[in-house]
Motif scaffolding. Structure first.
Motif, PDB file in Angstrom:
ATOM      1  N   VAL A 258      -6.075   3.067  -3.103  1.00 35.97           N
ATOM      2  CA  VAL A 258      -5.792   2.575  -4.446  1.00 35.97           C
ATOM      3  C   VAL A 258      -4.964   1.303  -4.325  1.00 35.97           C
ATOM      4  O   VAL A 258      -4.178   1.150  -3.385  1.00 35.97           O
ATOM      5  N   LYS A 259      -5.173   0.392  -5.241  1.00 36.45           N
ATOM      6  CA  LYS A 259      -4.321  -0.785  -5.318  1.00 36.45           C
ATOM      7  C   LYS A 259      -3.642  -0.794  -6.672  1.00 36.45           C
ATOM      8  O   LYS A 259      -4.065  -0.088  -7.609  1.00 36.45           O
TER       9      LYS A 259
ATOM     10  N   LYS B  74      -2.851   9.061  -2.773  1.00 40.92           N
ATOM     11  CA  LYS B  74      -3.621   7.898  -2.343  1.00 40.92           C
ATOM     12  C   LYS B  74      -2.910   7.208  -1.175  1.00 40.92           C
ATOM     13  O   LYS B  74      -1.742   7.444  -0.916  1.00 40.92           O
ATOM     14  N   ASN B  75      -3.642   6.354  -0.466  1.00 41.49           N
ATOM     15  CA  ASN B  75      -3.088   5.514   0.607  1.00 41.49           C
ATOM     16  C   ASN B  75      -2.336   6.328   1.665  1.00 41.49           C
ATOM     17  O   ASN B  75      -1.152   6.146   1.896  1.00 41.49           O
TER      18      ASN B  75
ATOM     19  N   HIS C 231       0.832  -1.208   0.000  1.00 39.89           N
ATOM     20  CA  HIS C 231       0.000   0.000   0.000  1.00 39.89           C
ATOM     21  C   HIS C 231       0.865   1.255   0.000  1.00 39.89           C
ATOM     22  O   HIS C 231       0.596   2.219  -0.741  1.00 39.89           O
TER      23      HIS C 231
ATOM     24  N   GLN D 212      -1.872   7.789 -11.473  1.00 36.83           N
ATOM     25  CA  GLN D 212      -2.968   7.019 -10.877  1.00 36.83           C
ATOM     26  C   GLN D 212      -2.759   6.707  -9.402  1.00 36.83           C
ATOM     27  O   GLN D 212      -3.696   6.309  -8.714  1.00 36.83           O
ATOM     28  N   TYR D 213      -1.522   6.890  -8.912  1.00 38.86           N
ATOM     29  CA  TYR D 213      -1.224   6.585  -7.516  1.00 38.86           C
ATOM     30  C   TYR D 213      -1.044   7.826  -6.643  1.00 38.86           C
ATOM     31  O   TYR D 213      -0.984   7.721  -5.414  1.00 38.86           O
TER      32      TYR D 213
ATOM     33  N   THR E 193      -9.737   7.346  -0.647  1.00 41.72           N
ATOM     34  CA  THR E 193      -8.361   7.610  -1.090  1.00 41.72           C
ATOM     35  C   THR E 193      -7.540   6.324  -1.222  1.00 41.72           C
ATOM     36  O   THR E 193      -6.319   6.377  -1.308  1.00 41.72           O
TER      37      THR E 193
ATOM     38  N   ASN F 220      -2.420  -1.295 -10.317  1.00 41.32           N
ATOM     39  CA  ASN F 220      -3.047  -1.720 -11.568  1.00 41.32           C
ATOM     40  C   ASN F 220      -2.061  -2.506 -12.426  1.00 41.32           C
ATOM     41  O   ASN F 220      -2.309  -2.748 -13.602  1.00 41.32           O
TER      42      ASN F 220
END
Length: 219
Positions: free
Chosen positions: A163-164, A146-147, A132, A142-143, A161, A166
């Protein structure tokens, strides 16, 4: 933080709502509540130029390892990281307990700064993990932002917020610029940039607005 302890004790003595007896349950609650507050501090640090000028030091590394965890700004006490822990003191927890819980939270976070940690498929549904946190440090669009989790990833899942991966490997660092491997560049350049941009503002209102605006691509 230690220099502010007299203020924290005064605040606790004057404004504490409850007298909290320390039990297993009250300490667990304090830890969870502090982690919740940490989430909002961390999220605010990515959304506010004033806080970002300190926090960017942590994100300036283009590597992800335990040394990145130690890359911290000297300016956290000045920008007001401690303000986010005041609700715990006002609620009735003693300053020394709050400081201990903050230290435990940060100690946990040290171990998520690695690319070598296992995925923790089950624990990772609740807890922050290296997988994470690697994405949190990525500058891939895209990251970004986030996290924010400290210990519990549930806050990111609750507030949109999370995201994992992709499948795209994270590229580390910040989008603003690439910092030199230099203590002075990493620690002081963000403030030089911020002050320069403040000086360009045409009014005090505009300058204050800039301080609390989301960080942009400042050169």
């Amino acid at each position: 933080m230690l220099a502010l302890m007299p203020f924290f004790y005064w605040l606790h003595a004057t404004f504490a709502i409850f007298t909290i007896e320390l039990t297993v349950l009250t300490v667990i609650f304090a830890f969870i509540f502090q982690d919740f507050l940490y989430y909002w501090f961390h999220r605010a640090s990515h959304q506010c130029n004033w806080l970002w000028a300190a926090h960017v030091v942590h994100h300036s590394s283009t590597n992800m390892n335990f040394s990145t965890a130690m890359r911290q700004s000297l300016f956290y006490p000045i920008v007001g990281m401690w303000v986010f822990w005041l609700p715990l003191i006002i609620l009735g927890y003693t300053p020394q307990l709050v400081l201990a819980i903050v230290a435990l939270n940060l100690a946990f976070q040290f171990f998520v700064h690695t690319e070598l940690g296992p995925e923790f498929r089950v624990l990772g549904k609740v807890f922050n993990t290296p997988v994470h946190h690697c994405l949190h440090h990525a500058k891939n669009p895209q990251y970004v932002d986030k996290n924010y989790a400290g210990v519990l990833i549930i806050w990111d899942k609750a507030f949109g917020t999370f995201v994992k991966s992709n499948g795209e490997s994270p590229s580390y660092g910040v989008t603003d610029r690439e910092y030199a491997v230099s203590f002075f560049d990493v620690v002081f350049t963000p403030w030089r940039i911020l002050v320069s941009n403040l000086q360009k503002q045409k009014s005090a209102t505009a300058a204050i607005k800039l301080l609390f605006n989301k960080p942009g691509n400042l050169k």
